[in-house]
Write an enzyme that holds these catalytic residues in place. Structure first.
Site, mmCIF file in Angstrom:
data_model
loop_
_atom_site.group_PDB
_atom_site.id
_atom_site.type_symbol
_atom_site.label_atom_id
_atom_site.label_comp_id
_atom_site.label_asym_id
_atom_site.label_seq_id
_atom_site.Cartn_x
_atom_site.Cartn_y
_atom_site.Cartn_z
ATOM 1 N N GLU A 1 7.914 14.519 20.790
ATOM 2 C CA GLU A 1 8.112 14.732 19.348
ATOM 3 C C GLU A 1 8.818 16.053 19.072
ATOM 4 O OE1 GLU A 1 7.111 13.357 16.040
ATOM 5 O OE2 GLU A 1 7.522 11.617 17.274
ATOM 6 N N TYR B 1 3.003 18.184 13.006
ATOM 7 C CA TYR B 1 2.464 17.956 14.358
ATOM 8 C C TYR B 1 3.433 18.518 15.397
ATOM 9 C CZ TYR B 1 1.586 15.428 18.723
ATOM 10 O OH TYR B 1 1.372 15.112 20.048
ATOM 11 N N LYS C 1 2.986 21.680 18.061
ATOM 12 C CA LYS C 1 3.112 21.483 19.509
ATOM 13 C C LYS C 1 4.209 22.382 20.097
ATOM 14 C CE LYS C 1 0.123 18.295 20.888
ATOM 15 N NZ LYS C 1 -0.712 18.406 22.097
HETATM 16 P P1 NAP Z 1 -6.145 11.243 21.505
HETATM 17 O O1 NAP Z 1 -6.595 9.932 22.042
HETATM 18 O O2 NAP Z 1 -5.972 11.418 20.038
HETATM 19 O O3 NAP Z 1 -7.188 12.348 22.036
HETATM 20 C C1 NAP Z 1 -7.200 13.644 21.524
HETATM 21 C C2 NAP Z 1 -8.591 14.215 21.712
HETATM 22 O O4 NAP Z 1 -8.597 15.547 21.163
HETATM 23 C C3 NAP Z 1 -9.679 13.442 20.993
HETATM 24 O O5 NAP Z 1 -10.674 13.072 21.922
HETATM 25 C C4 NAP Z 1 -10.231 14.435 19.975
HETATM 26 O O6 NAP Z 1 -11.613 14.452 19.857
HETATM 27 C C5 NAP Z 1 -9.854 15.773 20.604
HETATM 28 N N1 NAP Z 1 -9.853 16.816 19.573
HETATM 29 C C6 NAP Z 1 -9.224 16.769 18.364
HETATM 30 N N2 NAP Z 1 -9.475 17.901 17.683
HETATM 31 C C7 NAP Z 1 -10.278 18.648 18.456
HETATM 32 C C8 NAP Z 1 -10.889 19.921 18.281
HETATM 33 N N3 NAP Z 1 -10.728 20.633 17.160
HETATM 34 N N4 NAP Z 1 -11.659 20.414 19.289
HETATM 35 C C9 NAP Z 1 -11.864 19.685 20.412
HETATM 36 N N5 NAP Z 1 -11.311 18.469 20.634
HETATM 37 C C10 NAP Z 1 -10.530 17.967 19.666
HETATM 38 O O7 NAP Z 1 -4.778 11.681 22.183
HETATM 39 P P2 NAP Z 1 -4.112 11.205 23.570
HETATM 40 O O8 NAP Z 1 -3.194 10.087 23.286
HETATM 41 O O9 NAP Z 1 -5.164 11.077 24.588
HETATM 42 O O10 NAP Z 1 -3.182 12.450 23.884
HETATM 43 C C11 NAP Z 1 -3.667 13.548 24.636
HETATM 44 C C12 NAP Z 1 -2.790 14.761 24.351
HETATM 45 O O11 NAP Z 1 -1.448 14.486 24.707
HETATM 46 C C13 NAP Z 1 -2.746 15.184 22.885
HETATM 47 O O12 NAP Z 1 -2.654 16.593 22.858
HETATM 48 C C14 NAP Z 1 -1.455 14.575 22.359
HETATM 49 O O13 NAP Z 1 -0.961 15.327 21.271
HETATM 50 C C15 NAP Z 1 -0.584 14.703 23.599
HETATM 51 N N6 NAP Z 1 0.475 13.708 23.726
HETATM 52 C C16 NAP Z 1 0.156 12.377 23.672
HETATM 53 C C17 NAP Z 1 1.161 11.436 23.843
HETATM 54 C C18 NAP Z 1 0.853 9.961 23.810
HETATM 55 O O14 NAP Z 1 1.801 9.177 23.689
HETATM 56 N N7 NAP Z 1 -0.400 9.550 23.939
HETATM 57 C C19 NAP Z 1 2.481 11.861 24.103
HETATM 58 C C20 NAP Z 1 2.739 13.215 24.172
HETATM 59 C C21 NAP Z 1 1.731 14.137 24.006
HETATM 60 P P3 NAP Z 1 -12.424 13.411 18.972
HETATM 61 O O15 NAP Z 1 -12.588 12.232 19.884
HETATM 62 O O16 NAP Z 1 -13.651 14.178 18.728
HETATM 63 O O17 NAP Z 1 -11.612 13.121 17.764
HETATM 64 O O1 G4F Z 2 2.520 5.038 17.327
HETATM 65 P P1 G4F Z 2 2.997 6.168 16.508
HETATM 66 O O2 G4F Z 2 2.094 6.666 15.448
HETATM 67 O O3 G4F Z 2 3.386 7.302 17.548
HETATM 68 P P2 G4F Z 2 4.337 8.585 17.433
HETATM 69 O O4 G4F Z 2 4.522 9.021 16.035
HETATM 70 O O5 G4F Z 2 5.569 8.294 18.215
HETATM 71 O O6 G4F Z 2 3.455 9.707 18.161
HETATM 72 C C1 G4F Z 2 2.819 9.451 19.397
HETATM 73 O O7 G4F Z 2 3.695 9.789 20.453
HETATM 74 C C2 G4F Z 2 4.054 11.188 20.510
HETATM 75 C C3 G4F Z 2 4.994 11.351 21.705
HETATM 76 O O8 G4F Z 2 6.292 11.025 21.329
HETATM 77 C C4 G4F Z 2 2.783 12.004 20.677
HETATM 78 F F1 G4F Z 2 3.107 13.320 20.762
HETATM 79 C C5 G4F Z 2 1.863 11.760 19.513
HETATM 80 O O9 G4F Z 2 0.634 12.482 19.727
HETATM 81 C C6 G4F Z 2 1.542 10.277 19.446
HETATM 82 O O10 G4F Z 2 0.808 9.926 20.597
HETATM 83 O O11 G4F Z 2 4.375 5.794 15.820
HETATM 84 C C7 G4F Z 2 5.468 5.316 16.566
HETATM 85 C C8 G4F Z 2 6.549 4.829 15.621
HETATM 86 C C9 G4F Z 2 6.909 5.825 14.522
HETATM 87 O O12 G4F Z 2 8.301 5.848 14.385
HETATM 88 C C10 G4F Z 2 6.279 5.242 13.276
HETATM 89 O O13 G4F Z 2 6.932 5.549 12.066
HETATM 90 O O14 G4F Z 2 6.062 3.674 14.957
HETATM 91 C C11 G4F Z 2 6.412 3.768 13.586
HETATM 92 N N1 G4F Z 2 5.506 2.886 12.832
HETATM 93 C C12 G4F Z 2 5.881 1.801 12.118
HETATM 94 N N2 G4F Z 2 4.834 1.241 11.534
HETATM 95 C C13 G4F Z 2 4.185 3.038 12.701
HETATM 96 C C14 G4F Z 2 3.754 2.000 11.880
HETATM 97 N N3 G4F Z 2 3.346 3.949 13.220
HETATM 98 C C15 G4F Z 2 2.021 3.811 12.927
HETATM 99 N N4 G4F Z 2 1.167 4.685 13.472
HETATM 100 N N5 G4F Z 2 1.561 2.802 12.103
HETATM 101 C C16 G4F Z 2 2.384 1.868 11.548
HETATM 102 O O15 G4F Z 2 1.944 0.989 10.803
#
Ligand code: NAP
Ligand code: G4F
Length: 330
Positions: free
Chosen positions: A129, A153, A157
């Protein structure tokens, strides 16, 4: 040799669960930081059957004192900072909270490591992002592509990314950024578009729902499998020194393509009667396309994603079908 110790923040989230599973398999003692909840959910860790194998420590990324105490107490060899307010859409509604958790929280944790565990290795969960859709001439993002964050966000980051680089360069800490493109799984939160679709398709197939409301269907993302990506997080902390790496599949797909495969898998060839566009799910600023070039990680970490896009989509729909068949009210 003594048992290696890892501290994972965000233990209850998608990546926290897969990473904990992987580290436990490697013989680590895993500490999982979780914030206080009146009714915490261990669903992800239970799904993987490891909820009782993690030692939980109570803290919050926005409370520096708690992080100092936890690092002092756990003395980790490796710290994986996965905790975040990770939903891009909510970051416009809660920009300050997002900044405190994602940005300042990372600073607090690095500072705690600098004081109490300077020998440890630090992984920061950075994100595609941060690019905001900027790309090189081939339409791809690399470690050298300029950042242009488009949401609170992404901006939070970006601070975390640079403070990680800064602690590495200023204090000689082993601190690494994994710049991860979207990665999904059956453990993905239901507000994210992939899981929203897999859950919705399964419900439609089982007659539990008849409509799926989505936002912008034209966005394109580089979607991989979370289980593949956590292995590379660990590999990033086994190198000679800290660095920054992109993790991605190198393929980009639209939400329409995701819908094609998900609905097709349950035998529905035309999904248009089931999908409604709802402006509530559109964003004030959109990242249109992300497609990462992960050559550095593939060469230096000997890593590559194993699950294809089609396998990922069908895995998610399948898992939701199974879950809903056993618990239709979930
Ligand atoms: P996720 O499922 O949303 O998990 C994030 C965790 O952070 C949740 O368990 C949440 O706890 C915890 N958290 C939120 N606020 C907190 C706080 N104030 N203190 C302590 N813990 C807190 O995210 P994920 O998909 O596993 O992603 C892991 C990391 O990678 C995140 O930093 C995300 O931004 C980053 N990231 C994800 C993606 C992706 O595509 N998944 C891509 C790039 C980067 P609760 O369960 O209590 O809410
Ligand atoms: O699934 P999204 O919410 O993921 P997004 O915004 O790409 O972010 C995720 O990936 C990031 C890495 O690139 C992480 F850093 C971040 O923490 C998170 O894990 O949305 C994906 C796309 C967006 O373009 C959004 O506008 O899907 C589009 N979208 C269309 N309809 C929707 C929807 N997204 C969501 N969440 N819900 C909808 O109904």
């Amino acid at each position: 040799m003594s048992t290696p110790k890892a501290l994972i923040t965000g233990i209850l989230g998608q990546d926290g669960a897969y990473l904990a599973q992987f580290l436990l398999e490697q013989g680590y003692h895993v500490y999982g930081l979780m914030r206080r909840y009146s009714n915490p959910t261990f669903e992800n860790l239970q799904y993987l059957g490891i909820a009782d194998e993690v030692e939980y420590v109570s803290g919050d990324m926005s409370d520096e004192a708690s992080l100092l105490q936890i690092v002092k107490f756990t003395q980790p060899d490796e710290i994986y900072n996965l905790a975040a307010q990770s939903f891009v859409g909510s970051s416009w509604d809660q920009p300050r909270l997002t900044t405190e958790i994602n940005g300042l929280g990372t600073l607090h944790l690095l500072n705690a490591m600098k004081i109490f565990a300077p020998y440890a290795r630090f992984y920061q969960a950075s994100t595609s992002e941060m690019f905001g859709g900027g790309s090189d001439e081939n339409g791809e993002q690399t470690e050298l592509t300029s950042f242009y964050p488009k949401s609170p966000y992404a901006i939070s980051k970006l601070y975390a990314y640079w403070i990680t680089v800064n602690f590495r360069e200023s204090f000689g800490l082993y601190a690494t950024n994994g710049i991860l493109f979207n990665h999904e799984s059956p453990l993905r939160g239901k507000e994210f578009v992939t899981r929203k679709i897999s859950d919705g398709v399964a419900r439609i197939k089982l007659g539990l729902q008849n409509e799926l409301r989505l936002g912008n269907l034209d966005s394109k993302r580089d979607w991989g499998f979370a289980g593949d990506y956590v292995k590379a997080m660990w590999k990033m902390l086994q190198q000679e020194e800290g660095s920054d790496y992109i993790l991605s599949t190198g393929e980009s797909h639209s939400i329409r393509e995701f819908l094609d495969i998900a609905f097709g898998y349950v035998g529905i060839e035309d999904w248009t009667p089931y999908v409604t566009t709802d402006p509530r799910f559109k964003r004030p600023a959109e990242v249109k396309t992300l497609q990462g070039k992960s050559d550095k990680a593939r060469a230096q970490l000997n890593w590559e994603p194993e699950v294809s896009f089609e396998e990922l989509v069908t895995m998610m729909v399948d898992a939701d079908l199974q879950r809903l068949k056993s618990e239709p009210t979930s």
